[in-house]
Write a protein that holds these residues in place. Structure first.
Motif, short mmCIF file in Angstrom:
data_model
loop_
_atom_site.label_atom_id
_atom_site.label_comp_id
_atom_site.label_asym_id
_atom_site.label_seq_id
_atom_site.Cartn_x
_atom_site.Cartn_y
_atom_site.Cartn_z
N TYR A 31 0.87 -1.26 -0.07
CA TYR A 31 -0.11 0.21 -0.03
C TYR A 31 0.87 1.09 -0.08
N LYS A 32 0.37 2.11 -0.94
CA LYS A 32 1.02 3.59 -0.92
C LYS A 32 0.34 4.54 -0.47
N ILE A 33 -0.01 4.87 0.87
CA ILE A 33 -0.79 5.74 1.46
C ILE A 33 -0.12 6.78 1.85
N SER A 34 -0.53 8.13 1.51
CA SER A 34 -0.18 9.44 2.00
C SER A 34 -1.38 10.32 2.36
N VAL A 35 -1.06 11.43 3.14
CA VAL A 35 -2.13 12.22 3.67
C VAL A 35 -1.68 13.68 3.05
N GLN A 36 -2.56 14.44 3.09
CA GLN A 36 -2.63 16.07 3.14
C GLN A 36 -3.32 16.83 4.05
N TRP A 37 -2.73 17.64 4.74
CA TRP A 37 -3.80 18.54 5.75
C TRP A 37 -3.73 19.84 5.40
N GLN A 38 -4.83 20.66 5.48
CA GLN A 38 -4.83 22.14 5.24
C GLN A 38 -5.89 22.62 6.07
N PRO A 39 -5.65 23.64 6.83
CA PRO A 39 -6.70 24.47 7.43
C PRO A 39 -7.55 25.09 6.66
N VAL A 40 -8.82 25.10 6.94
CA VAL A 40 -9.84 25.94 5.99
C VAL A 40 -10.25 27.03 6.52
N GLN A 41 -10.86 27.12 7.72
CA GLN A 41 -11.57 28.02 8.44
C GLN A 41 -11.88 28.14 9.69
N ASN A 42 -11.54 29.40 10.38
CA ASN A 42 -11.76 29.42 11.70
C ASN A 42 -13.18 30.08 11.81
N ASN A 43 -13.61 30.01 13.14
CA ASN A 43 -15.09 30.57 13.47
C ASN A 43 -16.10 29.78 12.70
N PHE A 44 -15.63 28.40 12.27
CA PHE A 44 -16.53 27.83 11.74
C PHE A 44 -18.06 27.56 12.08
N LYS A 47 -18.99 29.58 15.47
CA LYS A 47 -18.64 28.88 16.82
C LYS A 47 -17.24 28.92 16.89
N ASN A 48 -16.81 28.95 18.18
CA ASN A 48 -15.18 28.62 18.58
C ASN A 48 -14.69 27.49 18.09
N GLN A 49 -14.87 27.11 16.93
CA GLN A 49 -14.13 25.91 16.25
C GLN A 49 -13.46 26.04 14.86
N SER A 50 -12.78 25.21 14.57
CA SER A 50 -12.10 25.42 13.18
C SER A 50 -12.22 24.27 12.33
N LEU A 51 -12.31 24.54 10.87
CA LEU A 51 -12.56 23.37 10.12
C LEU A 51 -11.15 23.17 9.33
N SER A 52 -10.56 21.86 9.15
CA SER A 52 -9.72 21.83 8.20
C SER A 52 -9.93 20.29 7.54
N GLN A 117 -13.46 15.85 6.65
CA GLN A 117 -13.34 16.95 7.49
C GLN A 117 -12.88 16.83 8.78
N MET A 118 -12.32 17.80 9.27
CA MET A 118 -11.93 17.83 10.85
C MET A 118 -12.42 19.03 11.40
N ILE A 119 -13.06 19.05 12.42
CA ILE A 119 -13.60 20.04 13.20
C ILE A 119 -13.30 19.93 14.57
N LYS A 120 -12.40 20.99 15.09
CA LYS A 120 -11.59 21.10 16.41
C LYS A 120 -12.13 22.23 17.18
N THR A 121 -12.28 21.96 18.40
CA THR A 121 -12.53 23.39 19.31
C THR A 121 -11.38 24.18 19.35
N GLY A 122 -11.78 25.58 19.24
CA GLY A 122 -10.78 26.52 19.10
C GLY A 122 -10.20 26.79 17.77
N SER A 123 -9.62 27.84 17.66
CA SER A 123 -9.00 28.33 16.29
C SER A 123 -7.61 27.60 15.88
N THR A 124 -7.30 27.64 14.66
CA THR A 124 -5.82 26.95 13.99
C THR A 124 -5.14 28.27 13.73
N ASP A 125 -4.22 28.45 14.57
CA ASP A 125 -3.35 29.73 14.32
C ASP A 125 -1.93 29.87 13.53
#
Length: 851
Positions: A31-44, A47-52, A117-125
């Motif tokens: 298997y050749k698996i890779s990932v890519q992560w990118q922040p998208v939006q704060n205050n999603f 609310k006090n959360q961010s989307l990546s 989609q990853m939604i976490k509490t707080g902002s991504t800064d």
């Protein structure tokens, strides 16, 4: 021969199992698996959360099935919405998460990818808040971790522009405004010795040191004379000799204080006077400071030093740097390199944070499991033989920096090296919280001895009771990281480790006056359902609730330490007592230990949290206090609020100016930013405690601290440490500055600006060029360029004069051969600027459009 049906079925089953296992391993490899992560939006969603978005990419030739695999990674976040695209994200422990297929999964086709989609509490800064350390595990091979590469593309301009930081340090014009009061001082006009000596007079003449310049010394200073010869051999073509008479003389003067020295350089030679080897050693560091900075680049026949008369001694007797090697390990060689740096700048305490939830890093021979288990991070289903991944260490065990430890021999070598440089090493046994590595190691020991039928020995050093059903979660996310201090075996453990450390110090000939026993961040809920606590409460009337266990624990440690001629060091919680005020829980200085010579390293002064004056409360209450404030001296905090600047940000931002302008006896007078890095003019101090004269006598010194969650390389460690360490060195050694005296005034502001300008010129023109080559060179941070467009011209400046500013006008990246900035640039278009050091290392590229 015909097989009976039952035997045939058994053989076929075995073959099927073997085939399944082999197939599983084949799948893991293919298997050749890779990932890519990118922040998208704060205050999603407002609310006090961010989307990546985490993109999982299957570059294999076969499909990733809809079940039978899990993707693990570290992420310091709280995830309230764990499901997306047929996948479920779940929290494991600490900062470890996993993503696995759920019933709605249809897998990932060969050559395809899906967005989770990853939604976490707080902002991504900033970049440090990204998930890291990815690896995949297949159910067919549950103990095998396969590393997964993660790509981090630059966030979109829309995301960057939405950050509050885009209005401050993201903006080159803001950087320019921060640097506008810094003047360029010619190198010939700068003070020659750093940190600033108490008294220095430059006189006429110079002295040329060659390989023929002999060194003579009072017998008391024999070791220091040999050290000086070794240091000069690093810049000269041959090592100077030690003889009865020489051009450099180390003379004993009993009238001088312990760390005091006098240094006189004339055209005839060098004379060093001191009452102790320590004072002589610091005089040697000042002599090295006089040597031209680039002398360490190549060896030469001679070096010339300016004639001076110096009388000097430190302001504080305790000048400390704390290094955390538990969360991410650093090798012996890197630690020795840090000790060399500390000695150059006359720091004399190395607070060695070697034990934590995420690792135990010093071999204790009588308890070998501490490093056999507690120093190894890697994928595990049960934490029995190693501990789980943390801080991007990945699933493969025995890989730096997640895994690693100092052997007993190596630790003794570190102690000897530090002692030769007049640095005392204070080891830290984190307890009772932050102890997960030790807990898991002792559980491994327990299981082995129980299997061998040695029940009594198995329980001797056990740190938890499996019958304790207490529920808690630490600030760092751990649910099983606190020792049960009601267990007698906990004290057996602490005593055993303490005694083993004492033996190593004796073998090294190193002084040991205190051991730091931690004491911070024990979460609520601990011990509440501990059978040992209930038993102790019945037999000890002083224990009425779990809060009382705290004082019980440190009381017993205090008794143990005293018997060994030691005193207790700890974080501030070790000297605090919980009580009630107006019906609400509050903390006060615990009177039980106020006069027991407890030494507290007080860090909690985050501006805006309400405990800004805690260090002064404890000092006024009789505790010896080492000022270790997060506001000014936590070197792991990011330099600024830029998204691209690595480092944590929960306590604000720390650049070289924060430790420089810290006022030990009245730091609240000089606060310039709150805990979020926002400028403040006047902090409301009406309800805050001021430091009394008695309290002032209990301030033993200053400490800079480098926690290592993000120090995944030695280069990153040095980047976070330097040049911040130089601000600490100046404030710990130099006398109280003129700008700190009296009330806040415009005149004091002018004094500060002049002192700051001198300091940054010294750093940029003398110390950083030296550190490019000193003892192999240090990868310090190169500051950002400030830019301002005005009347058709672009103006540039820099925080540390002496570094080259280079630029391009065609949109290309500046390189070592690009045009040097000497004044305002009138070319139009996209201009790109960057700073370069003496070794042609480049800082961040800053861009501006000149219209």
């Amino acid at each position: 021969m015909r097989l009976k049906p039952l035997k045939k079925q058994l053989i076929l089953s075995v073959i099927a199992v073997i085939f399944s296992i082999l197939t599983g391993f084949s799948q893991v490899k293919d298997y050749k698996i890779s990932v890519q992560w990118q922040p998208v939006q704060n205050n999603f969603e407002g609310k006090n959360q961010s989307l990546s978005v985490l993109t999982i990419i299957n570059a294999s030739e076969h499909d990733l099935p809809p079940h039978g695999w899990s993707l693990y990674f570290n992420y310091g976040a709280d995830i309230p919405k764990p499901d997306s695209r047929g996948l479920t994200m779940s929290f494991i422990n600490g900062d470890l998460y996993k993503i696995e297929p759920n019933a709605a999964s249809d897998g990932i086709s060969a050559g395809a990818k899906i967005n989770f989609q990853m939604i976490k509490t707080g902002s991504t800064d900033n970049v440090t808040q990204s998930p890291q350390g990815f690896y995949i595990v297949f159910d067919d091979a549950p103990n095998k971790a396969v590393p997964v590469k993660c790509i981090y593309p630059e966030p979109s301009p829309e995301f960057i522009n939405s950050l509050p930081a885009s209005k401050t340090w993201m903006d080159p014009a803001f950087v320019y405004s921060k640097n506008r009061d810094i003047q360029d001082i010619p190198a010939s006009k700068l003070p020659l010795i750093f940190p600033s000596p108490s008294e220095m007079k430059v006189t006429n003449g110079e002295f040329r040191i060659t390989q023929s310049t002999a060194i003579s010394a009072d017998p008391l200073f024999t070791k220091e004379a040999n050290y000086l010869a070794d240091e000069l051999a690093k810049v000269l073509t041959a090592k100077p000799a030690i003889s009865k008479q020489g051009g450099i003389v180390l003379k004993r003067d009993s009238k001088l204080a312990l760390e005091e020295y006098e240094l006189q350089v004339t055209d005839k030679g060098v004379q060093i006077s001191a009452s102790s080897p320590t004072g002589a050693f610091y005089a040697i560091q000042s002599l090295k400071s006089l040597i031209p900075p680039l002398s360490w680049k190549t060896k030469q026949a001679s070096v010339t030093v300016q004639s001076v008369e110096v009388k000097d001694q430190p302001r504080f007797g305790y000048r400390s740097f704390m290094l955390d090697v538990a969360r991410n390990f650093q090798t012996k060689e890197q630690i020795l390199k840090i000790l060399d740096l500390m000695s150059l700048y006359k720091l004399n305490v190395f607070h060695f944070h070697f034990s934590e939830d995420e690792g135990w890093r010093v071999e204790i021979q009588s308890l070998p499991e501490l490093t056999q288990v507690g120093s190894v991070r890697g994928h595990t289903q049960d934490n029995k033989n190693n501990i789980q991944p943390s801080f991007a260490s990945g699933g493969v065990p025995n890989q730096l920096p997640g895994s690693g430890f100092l052997s007993r021999k190596e630790f003794i070598e570190v102690l000897k090296y530090a002692t030769a440089r007049h640095i005392q090493v204070i080891p830290e046994i984190e307890s009772p919280g932050h102890a997960r590595a030790a807990i898991k190691a002792m559980e491994n020991r327990y299981a082995k001895l129980m299997k061998a039928g040695k029940a009594a020995e198995a329980s001797r050093y056990r740190l938890i009771d499996p019958q304790d059903k207490s529920k808690y979660r630490s600030v760092q996310g751990w649910e099983d990281n606190v020792m049960d201090v009601a267990l007698p075996s906990v004290y057996n453990f602490v005593e055993k480790v303490t005694d083993d450390l004492i033996l190593m110090y004796k073998e090294a000939g190193a002084p040991l006056k205190t051991i730091h026993y931690g004491g911070d961040e024990v979460p609520a809920g601990v011990w509440e359902k501990s059978p040992a606590y209930e038993k102790l409460k019945r037999s000890n009337p002083a224990i009425k609730n779990t809060d009382d266990l705290w004082y019980y624990y440190f009381g017993r440690l205090n008794e143990m330490a005293k018997k060994r001629g030691l005193f207790i060091s700890g974080w501030e919680e070790a000297g605090m007592r919980k009580t009630m005020l107006d019906g609400k829980p509050t903390y006060i200085a615990n009177p039980d230990f106020g006069n027991q010579h407890f030494q507290l390293h007080v860090w909690n002064n985050v501006i805006g949290w309400g405990a800004e004056d805690l260090a002064y409360k404890l000092a006024n209450g009789g505790y010896k206090v080492v000022l270790s404030p997060v506001s000014n001296q936590y070197f792991d905090l990011a330099y600024n609020s830029s998204y691209f600047e690595p480092g944590l940000k929960w306590g604000g931002f720390v650049d070289i100016d924060k430790p420089f302008y810290f006022l030990p006896f009245d730091f609240l007078k000089n606060i310039k930013e709150d805990g979020q890095g926002r400028p403040i003019k006047n902090l409301d101090q009406t309800k805050m405690i001021r430091l009394t004269d008695y309290g002032k006598s209990n301030i033993v010194g200053l400490q800079g601290l480098l926690w290592s969650e993000n120090n995944v390389t030695s280069e990153r460690l040095e980047y976070m440490m330097l040049p911040k360490l130089l601000g600490l060195a100046e404030r710990a050694w130099a006398k109280e500055p003129e700008w700190a005296m009296g009330e806040v005034s415009a005149l004091n502001g002018l004094y500060y600006t002049n002192a700051w300008t001198t300091f940054v010129n010294i750093v940029g023109k003398r110390e950083l060029p030296r550190l490019n080559y000193y003892h192999g060179g240090y990868t310090y941070r190169i500051p950002d360029i400030g830019l301002k467009a005005d009347n058709g011209k672009v103006h540039a400046n820099i925080q540390l004069p002496g570094l080259d500013i280079r630029y391009t006008v065609d949109g290309s990246d500046p390189v070592a051969g690009s045009t040097i900035y000497t004044g305002p640039v009138s070319e139009k278009g996209k201009l790109r600027f960057a700073a370069f050091d003496a070794a042609d290392r480049r800082g961040k590229i800053m861009e501006i459009v000149n219209k």
